[in-house]
Design a protein around this motif. Structure first.
Motif, PDB file in Angstrom:
ATOM      1  N   ASP A  52       3.046   7.445  16.414  1.00 14.88           N
ATOM      2  CA  ASP A  52       3.930   6.277  16.324  1.00 14.88           C
ATOM      3  C   ASP A  52       3.187   4.965  16.579  1.00 14.88           C
ATOM      4  OD1 ASP A  52       6.437   5.117  15.751  1.00 14.88           O
ATOM      5  OD2 ASP A  52       6.856   4.869  17.894  1.00 14.88           O
ATOM      6  N   LEU A  53       1.883   4.943  16.296  1.00 16.42           N
ATOM      7  CA  LEU A  53       1.117   3.708  16.411  1.00 16.42           C
ATOM      8  C   LEU A  53       1.227   2.875  15.144  1.00 16.42           C
ATOM      9  CD1 LEU A  53      -2.127   5.123  18.084  1.00 16.42           C
ATOM     10  CD2 LEU A  53      -0.217   3.948  19.197  1.00 16.42           C
ATOM     11  N   ILE A  54       1.420   3.565  14.019  1.00 13.35           N
ATOM     12  CA  ILE A  54       1.581   2.881  12.738  1.00 13.35           C
ATOM     13  C   ILE A  54       2.746   3.517  11.975  1.00 13.35           C
ATOM     14  CG2 ILE A  54      -0.843   2.166  12.494  1.00 13.35           C
ATOM     15  CD1 ILE A  54      -1.252   4.571  10.619  1.00 13.35           C
ATOM     16  N   ASP A  55       3.219   2.775  10.997  1.00 18.41           N
ATOM     17  CA  ASP A  55       4.275   3.257  10.112  1.00 18.41           C
ATOM     18  C   ASP A  55       3.699   3.330   8.712  1.00 18.41           C
ATOM     19  OD1 ASP A  55       6.936   3.995   9.405  1.00 18.41           O
ATOM     20  OD2 ASP A  55       7.221   1.979   8.590  1.00 18.41           O
ATOM     21  N   GLU A  56       4.011   4.360   7.970  1.00 17.98           N
ATOM     22  CA  GLU A  56       3.518   4.462   6.593  1.00 17.98           C
ATOM     23  C   GLU A  56       4.685   4.448   5.616  1.00 17.98           C
ATOM     24  OE1 GLU A  56       2.773   9.200   6.047  1.00 17.98           O
ATOM     25  OE2 GLU A  56       1.222   8.118   7.155  1.00 17.98           O
ATOM     26  N   GLN A  57       4.536   3.620   4.591  1.00 12.80           N
ATOM     27  CA  GLN A  57       5.538   3.504   3.527  1.00 12.80           C
ATOM     28  C   GLN A  57       4.813   3.592   2.196  1.00 12.80           C
ATOM     29  OE1 GLN A  57       8.846   3.166   4.093  1.00 12.80           O
ATOM     30  NE2 GLN A  57       8.595   3.102   6.326  1.00 12.80           N
ATOM     31  N   ALA A  58       5.551   3.877   1.151  1.00  9.18           N
ATOM     32  CA  ALA A  58       4.972   3.882  -0.192  1.00  9.18           C
ATOM     33  C   ALA A  58       5.162   2.500  -0.812  1.00  9.18           C
ATOM     34  CB  ALA A  58       5.630   4.948  -1.058  1.00  9.18           C
ATOM     35  N   ASP A  59       4.106   1.964  -1.435  1.00 10.63           N
ATOM     36  CA  ASP A  59       4.244   0.683  -2.118  1.00 10.63           C
ATOM     37  C   ASP A  59       4.836   0.897  -3.510  1.00 10.63           C
ATOM     38  OD1 ASP A  59       2.220   1.632  -3.750  1.00 10.63           O
ATOM     39  OD2 ASP A  59       0.684   0.265  -2.995  1.00 10.63           O
ATOM     40  N   ASP A  60       4.885  -0.147  -4.311  1.00 15.40           N
ATOM     41  CA  ASP A  60       5.487  -0.056  -5.644  1.00 15.40           C
ATOM     42  C   ASP A  60       4.777   0.952  -6.538  1.00 15.40           C
ATOM     43  OD1 ASP A  60       7.300  -1.964  -4.881  1.00 15.40           O
ATOM     44  OD2 ASP A  60       6.200  -3.635  -5.778  1.00 15.40           O
ATOM     45  N   GLY A  61       3.487   1.148  -6.285  1.00 17.41           N
ATOM     46  CA  GLY A  61       2.720   2.102  -7.078  1.00 17.41           C
ATOM     47  C   GLY A  61       2.738   3.507  -6.514  1.00 17.41           C
ATOM     48  N   GLY A  62       3.460   3.716  -5.417  1.00  8.96           N
ATOM     49  CA  GLY A  62       3.550   5.032  -4.815  1.00  8.96           C
ATOM     50  C   GLY A  62       2.442   5.347  -3.830  1.00  8.96           C
ATOM     51  N   LYS A  63       1.548   4.371  -3.575  1.00  6.90           N
ATOM     52  CA  LYS A  63       0.458   4.590  -2.622  1.00  6.90           C
ATOM     53  C   LYS A  63       0.916   4.222  -1.216  1.00  6.90           C
ATOM     54  CE  LYS A  63      -3.186   3.701  -5.982  1.00  6.90           C
ATOM     55  NZ  LYS A  63      -4.309   2.828  -6.367  1.00  6.90           N
ATOM     56  N   LYS A  64       0.386   4.939  -0.229  1.00  3.54           N
ATOM     57  CA  LYS A  64       0.765   4.675   1.158  1.00  3.54           C
ATOM     58  C   LYS A  64       0.189   3.347   1.636  1.00  3.54           C
ATOM     59  CE  LYS A  64       1.332   9.440   2.755  1.00  3.54           C
ATOM     60  NZ  LYS A  64       0.824  10.479   3.665  1.00  3.54           N
ATOM     61  N   ILE A  65       1.027   2.596   2.322  1.00  5.68           N
ATOM     62  CA  ILE A  65       0.594   1.359   2.950  1.00  5.68           C
ATOM     63  C   ILE A  65       1.006   1.437   4.421  1.00  5.68           C
ATOM     64  CG2 ILE A  65       2.688   0.085   2.330  1.00  5.68           C
ATOM     65  CD1 ILE A  65       0.761  -2.370   1.913  1.00  5.68           C
ATOM     66  N   TYR A  66       0.108   1.016   5.299  1.00  3.26           N
ATOM     67  CA  TYR A  66       0.298   1.219   6.732  1.00  3.26           C
ATOM     68  C   TYR A  66       0.566  -0.112   7.428  1.00  3.26           C
ATOM     69  CZ  TYR A  66      -1.905   5.592   5.400  1.00  3.26           C
ATOM     70  OH  TYR A  66      -2.216   6.782   4.766  1.00  3.26           O
ATOM     71  N   SER A  67       1.517  -0.105   8.359  1.00  2.00           N
ATOM     72  CA  SER A  67       1.828  -1.279   9.178  1.00  2.00           C
ATOM     73  C   SER A  67       1.900  -0.846  10.637  1.00  2.00           C
ATOM     74  CB  SER A  67       3.137  -1.928   8.729  1.00  2.00           C
ATOM     75  OG  SER A  67       4.196  -0.983   8.789  1.00  2.00           O
ATOM     76  N   ILE A  68       1.716  -1.809  11.537  1.00  2.00           N
ATOM     77  CA  ILE A  68       1.668  -1.486  12.964  1.00  2.00           C
ATOM     78  C   ILE A  68       3.078  -1.397  13.534  1.00  2.00           C
ATOM     79  CG2 ILE A  68       1.524  -3.884  13.770  1.00  2.00           C
ATOM     80  CD1 ILE A  68      -0.679  -2.798  15.768  1.00  2.00           C
TER      81      ILE A  68
END
Length: 197
Positions: free
Chosen positions: A101-117
Motif C-alpha cells: 500500500d505504498l503505491i497505487d497502480e491504475q491502467a492508463d488510456d493505453g492499458g499500461k500500468k501507471i503508479y502513484s503514491i
C-alpha cells in the motif's frame, strides 16, 4: 498478505553503515573496473542495498505518477547513464510496493500500468528523508564519474589495459603464476588510484 514492517525500505540499524554520500565514487570505480573484468564485475557493483531501490522508486513516483519504463529511465538519468535497473527487478518491486500500500497502480488510456503514491508511501518518504538524501547523493556521485575525469583518456587507458591483458595472458593456463602477477599489478594500480588526493 502480512508484512512485518517497513524496515526493508531502509530504516533501522542497517542505514548509514558505510553507504553515505561519498560512496558514489566507489561504486563508479567498480563500474570502471567492470570495463575490463566483464559482466561478472558489473553484477558485483551493487548500486542499491536492500530496500533502497524501493525508496528511490517511491521518491520518483511522489514527483508525478509514472510508468515502469519511465522509472527505469529516471534512475538511469540519476546515475548519468551508468546504471539502469532491469525490468526483472523493477516490476516485481513495484508489485510488492503496491501490496504494501505504498503505491497505487491504475491502467492508463493505453492499458499500461501507471503508479502513484499513497498516503502510506508519503508517510514513509517523510520518515526516510535523510536516508533518501544519502542515496540520491550517492547516485549523483556515480553520475559525476565522467565529469570528474577526462572520460575519453580514461576509456583509452582502460582499453589499452584490457588489450595488454589479453595479449599477455592469451596462452596462460588458469591459476598460472603470470596470471597471479598481472592480478597483483592491477590490484596495486587500483589501490593507488583510490589513495589519490
Amino acid at each position: 498478505m502480512r508484512y512485518a514492517n517497513y524496515n526493508d525500505c531502509g530504516s533501522g540499524s542497517r542505514r548509514g553503515r558505510g553507504w553515505g554520500a561519498m560512496n558514489g565514487q566507489k561504486i563508479a570505480r567498480a563500474f570502471a573496473a567492470a570495463a575490463f573484468e566483464g559482466a561478472k564485475a558489473k553484477r558485483r557493483a551493487r548500486v542499491f542495498r536492500r530496500g533502497e531501490l524501493r525508496l528511490v522508486l517511491l521518491h520518483l513516483i511522489s514527483q508525478e505518477p509514472r510508468h515502469g519504463y519511465d522509472l527505469i529511465q529516471q534512475i538511469e538519468e540519476l546515475t548519468g547513464g551508468h546504471y539502469a535497473p532491469s525490468p526483472g527487478i523493477v516490476y516485481p518491486t513495484l508489485t510488492l510496493m503496491a501490496d504494501m500500500d505504498l503505491i497505487d497502480e491504475q491502467a492508463d488510456d493505453g492499458g499500461k500500468k501507471i503508479y502513484s503514491i499513497t498516503d502510506a508511501g508519503t508517510s514513509l518518504l517523510a520518515d526516510e528523508e535523510k536516508h533518501l538524501s544519502d542515496i540520491l547523493s550517492r547516485l549523483e556521485g556515480i553520475a559525476q564519474m565522467d565529469r570528474a575525469s577526462d572520460g575519453a583518456s580514461i576509456r583509452r587507458a582502460t582499453s589499452n589495459l584490457k588489450s595488454a591483458i589479453r595479449i599477455r595472458l592469451a596462452d596462460e593456463e588458469k591459476g598460472s603464476e603470470k596470471i597471479l602477477d598481472v592480478a597483483a599489478i592491477i590490484d596495486e594500480a587500483a589501490s593507488k588510484i583510490e589513495r589519490l588526493k
